[in-house]
Scaffold this motif. Structure first.
Motif, PDB file in Angstrom:
ATOM      1  N   THR A  20       0.887  -1.214  -0.063  1.00 10.16           N
ATOM      2  CA  THR A  20      -0.051   0.074   0.143  1.00 10.16           C
ATOM      3  C   THR A  20       0.960   1.194  -0.163  1.00 10.16           C
ATOM      4  O   THR A  20       2.096   1.361   0.443  1.00 10.16           O
ATOM      5  CB  THR A  20      -0.950  -0.023   1.162  1.00 10.16           C
ATOM      6  OG1 THR A  20      -0.364  -0.023   2.454  1.00 10.16           O
ATOM      7  CG2 THR A  20      -1.964  -1.162   1.278  1.00 10.16           C
ATOM      8  N   ARG A  21       0.217   2.130  -0.650  1.00  5.46           N
ATOM      9  CA  ARG A  21       1.164   3.421  -0.711  1.00  5.46           C
ATOM     10  C   ARG A  21       1.175   4.220   0.638  1.00  5.46           C
ATOM     11  O   ARG A  21       0.036   4.415   1.165  1.00  5.46           O
ATOM     12  CB  ARG A  21       0.531   4.493  -1.722  1.00  5.46           C
ATOM     13  CG  ARG A  21       0.907   4.098  -3.290  1.00  5.46           C
ATOM     14  CD  ARG A  21       0.861   4.884  -4.236  1.00  5.46           C
ATOM     15  NE  ARG A  21      -0.360   5.220  -4.383  1.00  5.46           N
ATOM     16  CZ  ARG A  21      -0.900   6.672  -4.969  1.00  5.46           C
ATOM     17  NH1 ARG A  21      -0.025   7.281  -5.243  1.00  5.46           N
ATOM     18  NH2 ARG A  21      -2.106   6.832  -4.720  1.00  5.46           N
ATOM     19  N   SER A  22       2.199   4.718   1.024  1.00  7.90           N
ATOM     20  CA  SER A  22       2.181   5.807   2.168  1.00  7.90           C
ATOM     21  C   SER A  22       3.165   6.917   1.870  1.00  7.90           C
ATOM     22  O   SER A  22       4.044   6.637   0.942  1.00  7.90           O
ATOM     23  CB  SER A  22       2.649   4.905   3.417  1.00  7.90           C
ATOM     24  OG  SER A  22       3.826   4.285   3.192  1.00  7.90           O
ATOM     25  N   TRP A  23       3.144   7.875   2.633  1.00  5.40           N
ATOM     26  CA  TRP A  23       4.005   9.034   2.452  1.00  5.40           C
ATOM     27  C   TRP A  23       5.751   8.588   2.852  1.00  5.40           C
ATOM     28  O   TRP A  23       5.618   8.099   3.891  1.00  5.40           O
ATOM     29  CB  TRP A  23       3.627  10.272   3.341  1.00  5.40           C
ATOM     30  CG  TRP A  23       2.514  10.796   2.944  1.00  5.40           C
ATOM     31  CD1 TRP A  23       1.185  10.696   3.749  1.00  5.40           C
ATOM     32  CD2 TRP A  23       1.926  11.151   1.643  1.00  5.40           C
ATOM     33  NE1 TRP A  23       0.151  11.265   2.938  1.00  5.40           N
ATOM     34  CE2 TRP A  23       0.497  11.554   1.816  1.00  5.40           C
ATOM     35  CE3 TRP A  23       2.600  11.593   0.600  1.00  5.40           C
ATOM     36  CZ2 TRP A  23      -0.298  12.036   0.606  1.00  5.40           C
ATOM     37  CZ3 TRP A  23       1.764  12.162  -0.325  1.00  5.40           C
ATOM     38  CH2 TRP A  23       0.441  12.329  -0.449  1.00  5.40           C
ATOM     39  N   VAL A  24       6.359   9.062   1.908  1.00  2.00           N
ATOM     40  CA  VAL A  24       7.944   8.713   2.313  1.00  2.00           C
ATOM     41  C   VAL A  24       8.265   9.679   3.923  1.00  2.00           C
ATOM     42  O   VAL A  24       8.757   9.064   4.675  1.00  2.00           O
ATOM     43  CB  VAL A  24       8.996   9.079   1.326  1.00  2.00           C
ATOM     44  CG1 VAL A  24      10.357   9.080   1.753  1.00  2.00           C
ATOM     45  CG2 VAL A  24       8.546   8.287   0.171  1.00  2.00           C
ATOM     46  N   LYS A  25       7.936  11.006   3.763  1.00  4.93           N
ATOM     47  CA  LYS A  25       7.954  12.002   4.767  1.00  4.93           C
ATOM     48  C   LYS A  25       6.719  12.815   4.821  1.00  4.93           C
ATOM     49  O   LYS A  25       6.692  13.532   3.980  1.00  4.93           O
ATOM     50  CB  LYS A  25       9.270  12.727   4.660  1.00  4.93           C
ATOM     51  CG  LYS A  25      10.544  11.812   4.814  1.00  4.93           C
ATOM     52  CD  LYS A  25      11.783  12.733   4.960  1.00  4.93           C
ATOM     53  CE  LYS A  25      13.123  11.805   5.000  1.00  4.93           C
ATOM     54  NZ  LYS A  25      14.168  12.761   5.286  1.00  4.93           N
ATOM     55  N   GLU A  26       5.705  12.536   5.703  1.00  5.64           N
ATOM     56  CA  GLU A  26       4.587  13.017   5.879  1.00  5.64           C
ATOM     57  C   GLU A  26       4.557  14.652   5.583  1.00  5.64           C
ATOM     58  O   GLU A  26       4.087  15.392   4.819  1.00  5.64           O
ATOM     59  CB  GLU A  26       3.844  12.787   6.786  1.00  5.64           C
ATOM     60  CG  GLU A  26       2.241  13.255   6.590  1.00  5.64           C
ATOM     61  CD  GLU A  26       1.390  12.628   7.660  1.00  5.64           C
ATOM     62  OE1 GLU A  26       0.668  13.235   8.622  1.00  5.64           O
ATOM     63  OE2 GLU A  26       1.403  11.354   7.975  1.00  5.64           O
ATOM     64  N   GLN A  27       5.431  15.431   6.425  1.00  4.80           N
ATOM     65  CA  GLN A  27       5.461  16.812   6.595  1.00  4.80           C
ATOM     66  C   GLN A  27       5.944  17.454   5.374  1.00  4.80           C
ATOM     67  O   GLN A  27       5.681  18.295   4.766  1.00  4.80           O
ATOM     68  CB  GLN A  27       6.195  17.170   7.805  1.00  4.80           C
ATOM     69  CG  GLN A  27       5.854  16.975   9.144  1.00  4.80           C
ATOM     70  CD  GLN A  27       4.337  17.308   9.537  1.00  4.80           C
ATOM     71  OE1 GLN A  27       4.148  18.525   9.127  1.00  4.80           O
ATOM     72  NE2 GLN A  27       3.479  16.612   9.892  1.00  4.80           N
ATOM     73  N   GLU A  28       7.282  16.762   4.709  1.00  5.68           N
ATOM     74  CA  GLU A  28       7.573  17.190   3.487  1.00  5.68           C
ATOM     75  C   GLU A  28       6.366  16.779   2.187  1.00  5.68           C
ATOM     76  O   GLU A  28       6.578  18.013   1.343  1.00  5.68           O
ATOM     77  CB  GLU A  28       8.897  16.381   2.994  1.00  5.68           C
ATOM     78  CG  GLU A  28      10.134  16.685   4.166  1.00  5.68           C
ATOM     79  CD  GLU A  28      11.385  16.017   3.721  1.00  5.68           C
ATOM     80  OE1 GLU A  28      11.329  15.291   2.602  1.00  5.68           O
ATOM     81  OE2 GLU A  28      12.311  16.165   4.563  1.00  5.68           O
ATOM     82  N   ALA A  29       5.926  15.915   2.278  1.00  8.42           N
ATOM     83  CA  ALA A  29       4.675  15.811   1.405  1.00  8.42           C
ATOM     84  C   ALA A  29       3.639  16.988   1.505  1.00  8.42           C
ATOM     85  O   ALA A  29       3.422  17.469   0.569  1.00  8.42           O
ATOM     86  CB  ALA A  29       4.189  14.227   1.526  1.00  8.42           C
ATOM     87  N   LYS A  30       3.198  16.977   2.847  1.00  9.71           N
ATOM     88  CA  LYS A  30       2.323  18.062   2.776  1.00  9.71           C
ATOM     89  C   LYS A  30       2.919  19.418   2.524  1.00  9.71           C
ATOM     90  O   LYS A  30       1.901  20.276   1.797  1.00  9.71           O
ATOM     91  CB  LYS A  30       1.780  18.284   4.392  1.00  9.71           C
ATOM     92  CG  LYS A  30       0.672  19.089   4.823  1.00  9.71           C
ATOM     93  CD  LYS A  30       0.419  19.064   6.203  1.00  9.71           C
ATOM     94  CE  LYS A  30      -0.980  19.806   6.470  1.00  9.71           C
ATOM     95  NZ  LYS A  30      -1.165  19.672   7.908  1.00  9.71           N
ATOM     96  N   ALA A  31       3.763  19.917   2.936  1.00  7.86           N
ATOM     97  CA  ALA A  31       4.444  21.037   2.399  1.00  7.86           C
ATOM     98  C   ALA A  31       4.576  21.197   0.818  1.00  7.86           C
ATOM     99  O   ALA A  31       4.245  22.191   0.284  1.00  7.86           O
ATOM    100  CB  ALA A  31       5.814  21.388   2.943  1.00  7.86           C
ATOM    101  N   ALA A  32       4.964  20.118   0.063  1.00 14.33           N
ATOM    102  CA  ALA A  32       5.017  19.862  -1.361  1.00 14.33           C
ATOM    103  C   ALA A  32       3.535  20.343  -1.979  1.00 14.33           C
ATOM    104  O   ALA A  32       3.102  20.980  -2.844  1.00 14.33           O
ATOM    105  CB  ALA A  32       5.595  18.933  -1.663  1.00 14.33           C
ATOM    106  N   VAL A  33       2.604  19.498  -1.370  1.00 18.64           N
ATOM    107  CA  VAL A  33       1.298  19.736  -1.749  1.00 18.64           C
ATOM    108  C   VAL A  33       0.566  21.042  -1.452  1.00 18.64           C
ATOM    109  O   VAL A  33       0.286  21.708  -2.446  1.00 18.64           O
ATOM    110  CB  VAL A  33       0.154  18.806  -1.040  1.00 18.64           C
ATOM    111  CG1 VAL A  33      -1.299  18.904  -1.277  1.00 18.64           C
ATOM    112  CG2 VAL A  33       0.669  17.313  -1.589  1.00 18.64           C
ATOM    113  N   LEU A  34       0.940  21.726  -0.482  1.00 20.38           N
ATOM    114  CA  LEU A  34       0.403  23.177  -0.273  1.00 20.38           C
ATOM    115  C   LEU A  34       1.049  24.037  -1.111  1.00 20.38           C
ATOM    116  O   LEU A  34       0.676  25.142  -1.508  1.00 20.38           O
ATOM    117  CB  LEU A  34       0.792  23.602   1.302  1.00 20.38           C
ATOM    118  CG  LEU A  34      -0.084  22.596   2.307  1.00 20.38           C
ATOM    119  CD1 LEU A  34       0.327  23.264   3.879  1.00 20.38           C
ATOM    120  CD2 LEU A  34      -1.686  23.122   2.217  1.00 20.38           C
TER     121      LEU A  34
END
Length: 356
Positions: A274-288
């Motif tokens: 299943t897919r999960s975030w590699v680094k959640e905080q970095e992913a959130k910043a990238a999406v924002l």
């Protein structure tokens, strides 16, 4: 904690109802300890230390709830005297023993045996509870101090959020002891009777039990559309017991394969990734940074949920933010297209063997 290989508190109901299960159980490998079992043992150890005065408090919500119930419901007057996890056995066979969580006195007439239960899925009743009757019978037969000059015995189950209690007397406990002795005598015979029922749920020998295999065969051969409606009750009862056998067999096979053993016709494979975030905080910043408002994300969601939000903006999820990870291993037939998992230990053994 040591357990009798013949019968103990947790197996008393099974042995009384199915004496033949004793020899069957002795043929089985040691029981595989699940995470729930380890957690239950940890909580029992923790609450024992508190009750024994070794710890002042416990940083565990269920243990705290159980202690609170004991103080407010079981021993509100703070007058109980008790032993914590004291081994009790029968003089006629010291190999038959148990370790009650608490055993003691509440007043001049009543002794008590108490068991902590922390599971959520199964409500444990106090009335005629075989486990507590076993402990009471062993304690009374061995002249434990709590039972001297006490006519009544109270069985207590503390299972948050409830306390369940039932009072019996010495005669009933003595009758239970005789029933237990008869079952143990039967268990030593080669033709010890075997019977299926609710007591099968926790039997370690379900996989090799003739009675359980008979239920399986009946289910396999049954033509449900040709059966009268009344016969469905028996089929459903068999199905529940067989499902528990299948689950036990799966766990045993998985344990064997994970240890490098073989189960003919089956292999160890990774569960679906299943897919999960590699680094959640970095992913959130990238999406924002793509122009998505934080209010649209609420609590940061799974990759699939975030992709749905991005789709409304006609934006693709940037690469490199997610990774597909398996949540563990499972068993599968040899015909399964997934490749068998090669254990590192096996690879190392094979490599070393080539060097010899």
């Amino acid at each position: 904690m040591a357990h009798s290989t013949i019968v103990g508190g947790s197996s008393a109901e099974r042995v009384i109802n199915c004496p033949g299960s004793v020899k069957l159980a002795q043929q089985m490998p040691p029981q595989i300890e699940s995470e729930d079992m380890r957690e239950g043992t940890r909580r029992h150890d923790l609450i024992a230390q508190v009750m024994d005065g070794q710890l002042q408090s416990a940083a565990d919500e269920k243990v705290i709830d159980a202690l609170d119930l004991y103080d407010k419901v079981v021993d509100a007057e703070n007058e109980a005297l008790f032993d914590v996890e004291t081994r009790v056995s029968f003089p006629w066979n010291r190999d038959i023993f148990g370790t009650p969580d608490l055993i003691g006195t509440l007043d001049h007439e009543t002794a008590f045996v108490l068991d902590w239960k922390f599971g959520d899925g199964h409500v444990v009743r106090a009335k005629n509870n075989h486990q507590l009757m076993f402990y009471a019978a062993a304690a009374m037969a061995s002249d434990h101090w709590a039972f001297k000059d006490r006519e009544f015995i109270e069985l207590i189950i503390v299972q948050p959020p409830a306390v369940r209690r039932w009072v019996t007397d010495r005669r009933s406990v003595e009758q239970f002891e005789q029933q237990l002795k008869q079952a143990i005598a039967l268990a030593q015979r080669d033709d010890a009777p075997i019977s299926s029922g609710a007591h099968c749920n926790w039997c370690p020998a379900k996989v090799i039990c003739p009675a359980m295999n008979g239920a399986r065969d009946r289910l396999t051969k049954a033509q449900l559309d040709a059966l009268p409606v009344e016969a469905l009750t028996n089929i459903l009862n068999d199905a529940e017991r067989v499902e528990s056998v299948i689950e036990t067999a799966r766990k045993m096979a998985l344990s064997i394969l994970e240890k490098g053993g073989t189960v003919p016709g089956f292999k160890l494979v990774p569960k679906r990734a299943t897919r999960s975030w590699v680094k959640e905080q970095e992913a959130k910043a990238a999406v924002l940074a793509l122009g998505v408002k934080e209010s649209e994300l609420m609590e940061f969601k799974s990759p699939a949920q975030v992709e749905k939000v991005l789709k409304t903006h006609k934006i693709k999820l940037p690469e490199g933010l997610t990774a597909s990870v398996s949540s563990g291993d499972t068993i599968a037939p040899e015909s399964d297209p997934r490749p068998a998992k090669v254990l590192i230990g096996q690879q190392l053994t094979a490599a070393l063997s080539k060097l010899v």
